[in-house]
Design an enzyme around this catalytic site. Structure first.
Site, short mmCIF file in Angstrom:
data_model
loop_
_atom_site.label_atom_id
_atom_site.label_comp_id
_atom_site.label_asym_id
_atom_site.label_seq_id
_atom_site.Cartn_x
_atom_site.Cartn_y
_atom_site.Cartn_z
N CYS A 157 12.30 5.08 -16.66
CA CYS A 157 13.14 3.88 -16.97
C CYS A 157 13.60 3.22 -17.13
O CYS A 157 14.31 2.15 -17.34
CB CYS A 157 12.59 3.80 -18.67
N GLY A 299 12.58 1.23 -25.11
CA GLY A 299 11.34 2.59 -24.33
C GLY A 299 10.27 2.71 -26.10
O GLY A 299 9.20 3.00 -25.06
#
Length: 413
Positions: A157, A299
């Site tokens: 990510c 996230g």
């Protein structure tokens, strides 16, 4: 040397998933235990997501296929294709998103010619093929065959930050460089039904999307630039190696997102910010809360809650991250660029136009890795309708013809 982001554009697949409908499908799978079924409901309802996008069109009840591979709407069963099947789809569908986002970013910089692009950096952690997305972007868009190409794979990510940092370094070493950065992720390819809490959480959070930026330090770049790239920093937390991971299994990639991750972030986020802020004398003398804009990688809701609480940020400062999470889900590396674009599309705050629009950005990934960046917002970007991007893509609109379009007409997500 000052390095600028000239344009920043995004793209998503056409298939939209409604979170409540996806929840009901996952919760109804026959292999779930009673605990697993409860976890599905809890994770999907608590994710703070309303909609997501997927390149797998058959994941909706409205799609029909003679040979379903992921979901059979007639039986309501989620299927479990092999990693090869999933990766073959990645090679086909990710290419479309890479090219679409890259095309949009180039169209948003009409003063640049295709042959001006000197470097290309592509990013993805959700599939592999070679010749890869870097090659496909060059061929599909008609970039120079001598473009220097780099692919950052399987980082997770936070990978947009190494990509932007590399672009900055290229521009600092070559004042004539123009770097195209493209992140594209097809996380939904790896969803599956399971009683495992990490797998359930991934199915509730992850989605597909792409983002692209044009980066340069050429003379005159500031006149139309959106953003100034100031500083970057990387920090590995002393714990968390086993709490966030991304492994390759026989039936797709397997995510590990432990429930302890928000606590690790809570313990180490302030320390991770200190090396970044120390690079900027102006900010080093101020509390970090003086930074007006925060582009946090969403996230998950609990991660955003911990960041906001630990750093003492206002609800308004978390709106960009929470809105992107709500409307798009977690698209891995592309997501933080969606958040940055959201901030750039908002009206200028007092001080933004004269260099006061500082942005602190951060993303988290396997390791546990904390990537941070300091940017300066220079002007408000123009938001247009995402459908324009798809119309151009479907019609085969070539970037070479972009002189017929004004910057305001350039497709933007």
């Amino acid at each position: 040397m000052t390095v600028y982001v000239r344009s920043l554009e995004t793209a998503v697949p056409t298939t939209k998933l409604i979170q409540s409908e996806a929840r009901d499908v996952f919760a109804a799978q026959p292999g779930l235990s009673r605990l697993g079924s409860r976890l599905v409901t809890t994770c999907f309802d608590g994710a703070a997501i309303d909609t997501r996008f997927t390149a797998v069109s058959e994941l909706t009840n409205t799609s029909r296929s003679d040979n379903p591979q992921f979901y059979d709407p007639d039986t309501g069963l989620l299927l479990n294709p092999s990693t090869k099947v999933r990766n073959d789809i990645f090679a086909r569908e990710a290419t479309k998103l890479f090219v679409e986002a890259a095309r949009a970013a180039l169209q948003a910089a009409p003063e640049l010619d295709l042959l001006d692009i000197t470097h290309l950096v592509t990013v993805s952690c959700t599939g592999f093929f070679n010749p890869g997305p870097d090659y496909k972007v060059v061929r599909e868009l008609g970039l120079s065959p001598s473009v220097q190409r780099y692919h950052l794979g399987f980082m997770g990510c936070y990978a947009a930050f190494p990509a932007l940092r590399a672009a900055k370094l290229f521009c600092e070493s070559d004042p004539d460089a123009v770097v195209l950065v493209v992140c594209a992720e097809l996380c939904s390819l790896h969803v599956r039904t399971s009683n495992d809490p990490d797998t359930i959480m991934g199915s509730a959070l992850f989605a597909d999307g792409a983002a692209a930026a044009v980066v340069t330090a050429r003379p005159g770049a500031e006149e139309a630039a959106l953003l100034k790239l100031d500083h970057f920093e990387t920090v590995l937390t002393p714990v968390g190696e086993d709490s966030m991971a991304w492994n390759i299994g026989d039936h797709g990639f397997e995510m590990v997102l432990g429930t302890y991750v928000p606590h690790i972030i809570d313990d180490h986020i302030v320390g991770a910010l200190q090396p970044l802020l120390a690079k900027d004398p102006e900010l080093a003398a101020l509390p970090y809360t003086a930074i007006p804009h925060w582009a946090i990688h969403p996230g998950g809701r609990s991660i955003l809650d911990k960041v906001q609480s630990r750093l003492g940020l206002s609800d308004a400062q978390l709106v960009p991250a929470r809105d992107i999470l709500r409307n798009y889900g977690n698209m891995s590396s592309a997501t933080v660029l969606f958040v940055l674009k959201y901030i750039l599309e908002q009206p200028l705050l007092p001080g933004d136009s004269n260099g006061g629009g500082r942005i602190c950005s951060m993303a988290f990934g396997p390791g546990l890795t904390v990537e941070t960046g300091l940017f300066t917002k220079l002007r408000q970007s123009i938001a247009a309708n995402q459908d324009l991007v798809r119309q151009d893509h479907a019609a085969g609109f070539a970037p070479e013809a972009r002189q017929d379009r004004t910057p305001a007409e350039a497709p933007v997500a």
